[in-house]
Write a protein that holds these residues in place. Structure first.
Motif, PDB file in Angstrom:
ATOM      1  N   SER A 239       0.842  -1.014  -0.078  1.00 51.35           N
ATOM      2  CA  SER A 239      -0.007  -0.089   0.050  1.00 51.35           C
ATOM      3  C   SER A 239       0.903   1.180  -0.025  1.00 51.35           C
ATOM      4  O   SER A 239       1.928   1.244   0.556  1.00 51.35           O
ATOM      5  CB  SER A 239      -0.892  -0.006   1.206  1.00 51.35           C
ATOM      6  OG  SER A 239      -1.905  -0.955   1.322  1.00 51.35           O
ATOM      7  N   ALA A 240       0.461   2.359  -0.712  1.00 52.66           N
ATOM      8  CA  ALA A 240       1.098   3.627  -0.583  1.00 52.66           C
ATOM      9  C   ALA A 240       0.049   4.532   0.080  1.00 52.66           C
ATOM     10  O   ALA A 240      -0.760   5.162  -1.006  1.00 52.66           O
ATOM     11  CB  ALA A 240       1.775   4.152  -1.795  1.00 52.66           C
ATOM     12  N   PRO A 241      -0.325   4.706   1.256  1.00 52.60           N
ATOM     13  CA  PRO A 241      -1.488   5.692   1.740  1.00 52.60           C
ATOM     14  C   PRO A 241      -1.292   6.932   1.349  1.00 52.60           C
ATOM     15  O   PRO A 241      -0.177   7.428   1.557  1.00 52.60           O
ATOM     16  CB  PRO A 241      -1.459   5.459   3.148  1.00 52.60           C
ATOM     17  CG  PRO A 241      -0.185   4.642   3.574  1.00 52.60           C
ATOM     18  CD  PRO A 241       0.283   4.002   2.406  1.00 52.60           C
ATOM     19  N   PRO A 242      -2.469   7.676   0.919  1.00 52.33           N
ATOM     20  CA  PRO A 242      -2.176   9.156   0.532  1.00 52.33           C
ATOM     21  C   PRO A 242      -2.051   9.839   1.699  1.00 52.33           C
ATOM     22  O   PRO A 242      -2.530   9.435   3.072  1.00 52.33           O
ATOM     23  CB  PRO A 242      -3.629   9.295  -0.140  1.00 52.33           C
ATOM     24  CG  PRO A 242      -4.571   8.180   0.503  1.00 52.33           C
ATOM     25  CD  PRO A 242      -3.575   7.160   0.862  1.00 52.33           C
ATOM     26  N   ALA A 243      -1.398  11.116   1.699  1.00 53.85           N
ATOM     27  CA  ALA A 243      -1.836  12.200   2.733  1.00 53.85           C
ATOM     28  C   ALA A 243      -2.812  12.252   3.071  1.00 53.85           C
ATOM     29  O   ALA A 243      -4.052  12.302   2.364  1.00 53.85           O
ATOM     30  CB  ALA A 243      -1.083  13.424   2.358  1.00 53.85           C
ATOM     31  N   THR A 244      -3.303  12.111   4.437  1.00 49.29           N
ATOM     32  CA  THR A 244      -4.700  12.435   5.078  1.00 49.29           C
ATOM     33  C   THR A 244      -4.789  13.302   6.073  1.00 49.29           C
ATOM     34  O   THR A 244      -3.797  13.398   6.909  1.00 49.29           O
ATOM     35  CB  THR A 244      -5.020  10.880   5.451  1.00 49.29           C
ATOM     36  OG1 THR A 244      -4.929  10.037   4.360  1.00 49.29           O
ATOM     37  CG2 THR A 244      -6.549  10.886   5.647  1.00 49.29           C
ATOM     38  N   ARG A 245      -5.838  13.989   6.018  1.00 51.15           N
ATOM     39  CA  ARG A 245      -6.190  15.037   7.151  1.00 51.15           C
ATOM     40  C   ARG A 245      -7.352  14.407   8.178  1.00 51.15           C
ATOM     41  O   ARG A 245      -8.187  13.955   7.680  1.00 51.15           O
ATOM     42  CB  ARG A 245      -6.720  16.326   6.506  1.00 51.15           C
ATOM     43  CG  ARG A 245      -6.941  17.488   7.539  1.00 51.15           C
ATOM     44  CD  ARG A 245      -7.595  18.705   6.762  1.00 51.15           C
ATOM     45  NE  ARG A 245      -7.925  19.558   7.881  1.00 51.15           N
ATOM     46  CZ  ARG A 245      -7.186  20.577   8.516  1.00 51.15           C
ATOM     47  NH1 ARG A 245      -5.968  20.637   8.152  1.00 51.15           N
ATOM     48  NH2 ARG A 245      -7.917  21.258   9.471  1.00 51.15           N
ATOM     49  N   PHE A 246      -6.900  14.463   9.515  1.00 51.30           N
ATOM     50  CA  PHE A 246      -7.809  13.767  10.543  1.00 51.30           C
ATOM     51  C   PHE A 246      -8.283  15.139  11.279  1.00 51.30           C
ATOM     52  O   PHE A 246      -7.301  16.091  11.398  1.00 51.30           O
ATOM     53  CB  PHE A 246      -7.190  12.847  11.146  1.00 51.30           C
ATOM     54  CG  PHE A 246      -6.726  11.516  10.495  1.00 51.30           C
ATOM     55  CD1 PHE A 246      -7.816  10.513  10.454  1.00 51.30           C
ATOM     56  CD2 PHE A 246      -5.584  11.227  10.164  1.00 51.30           C
ATOM     57  CE1 PHE A 246      -7.558   9.253   9.651  1.00 51.30           C
ATOM     58  CE2 PHE A 246      -5.211  10.338   9.452  1.00 51.30           C
ATOM     59  CZ  PHE A 246      -6.204   9.134   9.066  1.00 51.30           C
ATOM     60  N   GLY A 247      -9.271  14.877  12.153  1.00 47.38           N
ATOM     61  CA  GLY A 247      -9.832  15.939  12.976  1.00 47.38           C
ATOM     62  C   GLY A 247     -10.105  15.558  14.334  1.00 47.38           C
ATOM     63  O   GLY A 247      -9.668  14.259  14.429  1.00 47.38           O
TER      64      GLY A 247
END
Ligand SMILES: [Zn+2]
Lengths: 319, 157
Positions: free
Chosen positions: A311-319
């Protein structure tokens, strides 16, 4: 405990999938082919290619009733009368199969019910003899006349010339049943019919379901859609006409008498009322096939991979 | 620590060592959010997920209420883990909720849905661990992105 009606119906449908009785299905196909070969050998150039017109051909089969109907189309000059045709085909099948099956005259068909085999499997095939209207005309339009051996709804015994077109019937139902909700409701009505020993022919249930979807805006989940069809039958069956897609002059509604239609309307009324009273009652009318209880869906749940590899997980924004 | 999701029948295991590591890293950034990705493996019957370690991001942005995990170097690191024996794979995400409960925010739900549907991600059901942290204690919430829903696991021990 309340029953989730849609979940229950899904389970009922799932347990009646024909793939769950593959061995029995294969035996039906084999027997059907065997009978077809026997008819061709016996009648040779006096007949056209026999074909399957039952639920299996229409994609509306359930595994407790496969409905294998083998249409045997004869040439005009093969027999003097339709009655003669019907009796000759019966006598041939009786002679050929009576030591391995019960062969009996039915309404327009000849029923073969083979004795249970070592697996306890019973294969049933109905042979529907028909004759073209005029010499060589079948090749152009696939129309045939059937013989009505015993009273069929309002159609009297001994009727000659019940003209129809089984190929048009098959493709009409098959096309409509491509829509999943139509197919599901047809199958559920057949399950109800078989489990409760009810009258209407499968073809009647197929056509009235298709008509309900034509006439009403049917949406929602599986129960919502079934409920709409049951209500349609309750309200309309006594007066409805169901033109035969194989011959619009035939009304398939005539395959039930007025009393039978009234009973069907009442059946729908009571069923709807009792399910409304208590959702558990749906289990009285639509039962899971006990041979194939629904595996709890949990068994199938897994941590699945979409494909092998890193897997190459995408940059991701969490809150 | 063992988690079980009764509604779908899948389990999640995570060792105290890994939990301690997440707490330690979370505290370093407290009271800002922080996080990373989880690596581990699935059991042979694919009914259990075992979290073996975390990879911390090379680049990130964070505040008290948000955490943006960058992707620099992650693919490279995951390739190396994929080639080693026993193989470790990407299994999901974690981040902290400083001074608040470990419940997924709308942003978290959206993020997990996007990850599950991302073409670069080869697993269908990524895990989300949320670490609720205050100055003295922590609570861990574990979730699974499964068939377009984020489902909570129950802790077993
Ligand atoms: Zn969050």
């Amino acid at each position: 405990m309340a029953t989730d009606k849609t979940k229950h119906l899904k389970c009922v449908l799932d347990s009646h999938k024909i793939q769950k009785e593959q061995a029995l299905l294969d035996k039906h196909i084999t027997k059907k082919d065997e009978i077809k070969a026997a008819l061709k050998e016996e009648y040779g150039s006096k007949m056209y290619e026999p074909f399957n017109s039952g639920s299996y051909a229409k994609h509306t089969a359930i595994n407790t009733k496969f409905d294998f109907d083998l249409v045997a189309p004869y040439k005009r000059d093969a027999f003097d009368t339709l009655k003669e045709m019907y009796n000759a085909v019966h006598d041939f099948l009786h002679k050929k199969y009576s030591d391995e099956a019960t062969v009996k005259k039915q309404k327009v068909s000849i029923g073969l019910e083979f004795f249970a085999d070592e697996d306890g499997h019973v294969v049933k095939v109905d042979v529907v003899p028909g004759r073209e209207l005029n010499q060589d005309q079948y090749k152009d339009d696939n129309n045939i006349n059937l013989y009505v051996h015993s009273q069929l709804g309002t159609i009297p015994e001994g009727s000659e010339r019940l003209k129809t077109n089984p190929k048009a019937q098959i493709s009409n139902v098959k096309d409509h049943a491509e829509k999943e909700s139509v197919r599901h409701d047809i199958k559920l009505l057949k399950i109800w019919k078989v489990q409760n020993g009810k009258k209407p022919k499968s073809f009647f249930l197929e056509l009235i379901t298709i008509k309900a979807f034509d006439k009403k805006d049917i949406t929602g989940d599986l129960w919502d859609k079934l409920k709409a069809v049951l209500e349609f039958i309750r309200d309309e069956v006594k007066t409805i006409s169901l033109p035969d897609p194989g011959n619009s002059n035939n009304d398939v509604a005539d395959t039930l008498t007025d009393v039978e239609k009234s009973d069907l309307s009442d059946d729908m009324k009571y069923m709807l009322e009792r399910i409304e009273e208590n959702s558990d009652n749906i289990k009285l009318y639509f039962k899971v096939n006990p041979d194939h209880p629904c595996e709890d869906k949990m068994e199938e749940n897994k941590y699945n991979v979409k494909r092998e590899g890193v897997s190459a997980p995408p940059a991701t924004r969490f809150g | 620590m063992k988690f079980f999701c009764a509604t779908i029948g899948l389990t999640l295991s995570i060792s105290e060592t890994v939990v301690s590591k997440l707490i330690l890293e979370g505290r370093k950034h407290y009271p800002k959010e922080y996080g990373g990705i989880l690596v581990g493996r699935y059991s042979d019957d694919s009914k259990a997920c075992i979290v073996e370690d975390t990879i911390l991001p090379q680049n990130h942005k964070s505040s008290r209420y948000a955490f943006e995990r960058g992707k620099e170097g992650l693919a490279q690191k995951l390739s190396e883990l994929y080639e080693q024996t026993p193989r470790l794979i990407y299994i999901g995400e974690w981040h902290t909720h400083p001074d608040s409960a470990p419940f997924p925010s709308a942003t978290d739900k959206q993020a997990m849905l996007q990850i599950a549907n991302d073409n670069g991600v080869t697993i269908a059901s990524p895990v989300l661990l949320i670490l609720g942290l205050n100055s003295t204690s922590y609570t861990l919430g574990a979730y699974l992105q499964f068939q377009n829903q984020l489902i909570r696991y129950e802790q077993q021990d």
